[in-house]
Scaffold this active site. Sequence first.
Site, PDB file in Angstrom:
ATOM      1  N   MET A  95       0.688  -1.297   0.011  1.00  0.00           N
ATOM      2  CA  MET A  95       0.007  -0.081   0.034  1.00  0.00           C
ATOM      3  C   MET A  95       0.621   1.267   0.021  1.00  0.00           C
ATOM      4  O   MET A  95       0.536   2.573   0.571  1.00  0.00           O
ATOM      5  CB  MET A  95      -1.002   0.081   1.075  1.00  0.00           C
ATOM      6  N   ASN A 112       2.110  -5.425 -10.334  1.00  0.00           N
ATOM      7  CA  ASN A 112       0.908  -5.047  -9.449  1.00  0.00           C
ATOM      8  C   ASN A 112      -0.120  -5.948  -9.485  1.00  0.00           C
ATOM      9  O   ASN A 112      -0.596  -5.969 -10.675  1.00  0.00           O
ATOM     10  CB  ASN A 112       0.886  -3.609  -9.185  1.00  0.00           C
ATOM     11  N   HIS A 114      -4.612  -5.325  -8.998  1.00  0.00           N
ATOM     12  CA  HIS A 114      -5.349  -4.331  -8.426  1.00  0.00           C
ATOM     13  C   HIS A 114      -6.778  -4.972  -8.912  1.00  0.00           C
ATOM     14  O   HIS A 114      -7.016  -5.685  -9.891  1.00  0.00           O
ATOM     15  CB  HIS A 114      -5.269  -3.029  -9.461  1.00  0.00           C
TER      16      HIS A 114
HETATM   17  C1  GRF Z   1      -6.046  -7.025  -3.009  1.00  0.00           C
HETATM   18  O1  GRF Z   1      -7.450  -6.848  -3.095  1.00  0.00           O
HETATM   19  C2  GRF Z   1      -5.127  -6.340  -4.212  1.00  0.00           C
HETATM   20  O2  GRF Z   1      -5.942  -6.194  -5.239  1.00  0.00           O
HETATM   21  C3  GRF Z   1      -5.259  -4.963  -3.657  1.00  0.00           C
HETATM   22  O3  GRF Z   1      -4.668  -5.462  -2.260  1.00  0.00           O
HETATM   23  C4  GRF Z   1      -5.577  -6.425  -2.008  1.00  0.00           C
HETATM   24  C5  GRF Z   1      -4.037  -7.439  -1.178  1.00  0.00           C
HETATM   25  O4  GRF Z   1      -4.988  -8.521  -0.858  1.00  0.00           O
HETATM   26  N1  GRF Z   1      -3.960  -4.365  -4.129  1.00  0.00           N
HETATM   27  P1  GRF Z   1      -3.843  -9.571  -0.059  1.00  0.00           P
HETATM   28  O5  GRF Z   1      -3.127  -9.005   0.833  1.00  0.00           O
HETATM   29  O6  GRF Z   1      -3.037 -10.189  -1.381  1.00  0.00           O
HETATM   30  O7  GRF Z   1      -4.832 -10.562   0.495  1.00  0.00           O
END
Ligand code: GRF
Length: 222
Positions: A95, A112, A114
């Site tokens: 993040m 990445n 998304h």
């Molecule tokens: C996912 O929904 C991804 O698309 C977003 O953050 C979330 C990550 O989930 N960028 P995780 O930590 O892999 O469970």
Amino acid sequence: MAENPTVKLGVLISGTGTNLQAIIDAIVRGDLKAEIRLVISNRADAQGLDRARRHGIETMVIDHRKFASREDFDRAIVAALLARSVELVALAGFMRLLSPVMLEAFPGRIMNIHNSLLPSFPGIHGPKDAIEYGVKLAGCTVFFVTAGVDVGPVIVQAAVPVLPGDDEPRLAARILLQEHRIFPHAIALFQQGRLEIQGRRVIIKGDSPTPNSSPLVNPPVD
Ligand code: GRF
């Protein structure tokens, strides 16, 4: 024909790490010829760190709050990744925005995931924005990271129908299942040397000309 070598991965996380788990599982199953050299989290309490540790993968916490600038933070990440000869960086729920320091260290080598069908609904509320807009198809996207938020060349996408009564958690959970399919797949394409970036487009070499034979089109509706 000689097989492509195992790709050395660095995975960056901030939270739950289910996408990290999907990558680990694909490696364990033998579907992905990769070795995760290091998992870095900017948060010490990220659940994904435990997932990595359980599989004997080296982890590191690099807390962004301890750095004076985004660039200094990125320099610490780059140093850790390069010290482990990482070739491809996977952002799996990481993040933080990347500075040019990271982008220049790994040009065309940062992916990445998304949870929207980009370029629709970039940012941190993809599923919610999709519901509010009223689209009938939502989904997820793996893309190469460039400067800017969620704007890089698209590698793989999967579509997920928006169902009557969907709220954000329900749709996000259904999309997440597809994320777990397409992220390891995109990394496997990279490992196989099949991805070629041409401007905004990513050419997948050797891809089937008949779309319905691709496992990533029309994913099963649960
Ligand atoms: C996912 O929904 C991804 O698309 C977003 O953050 C979330 C990550 O989930 N960028 P995780 O930590 O892999 O469970």
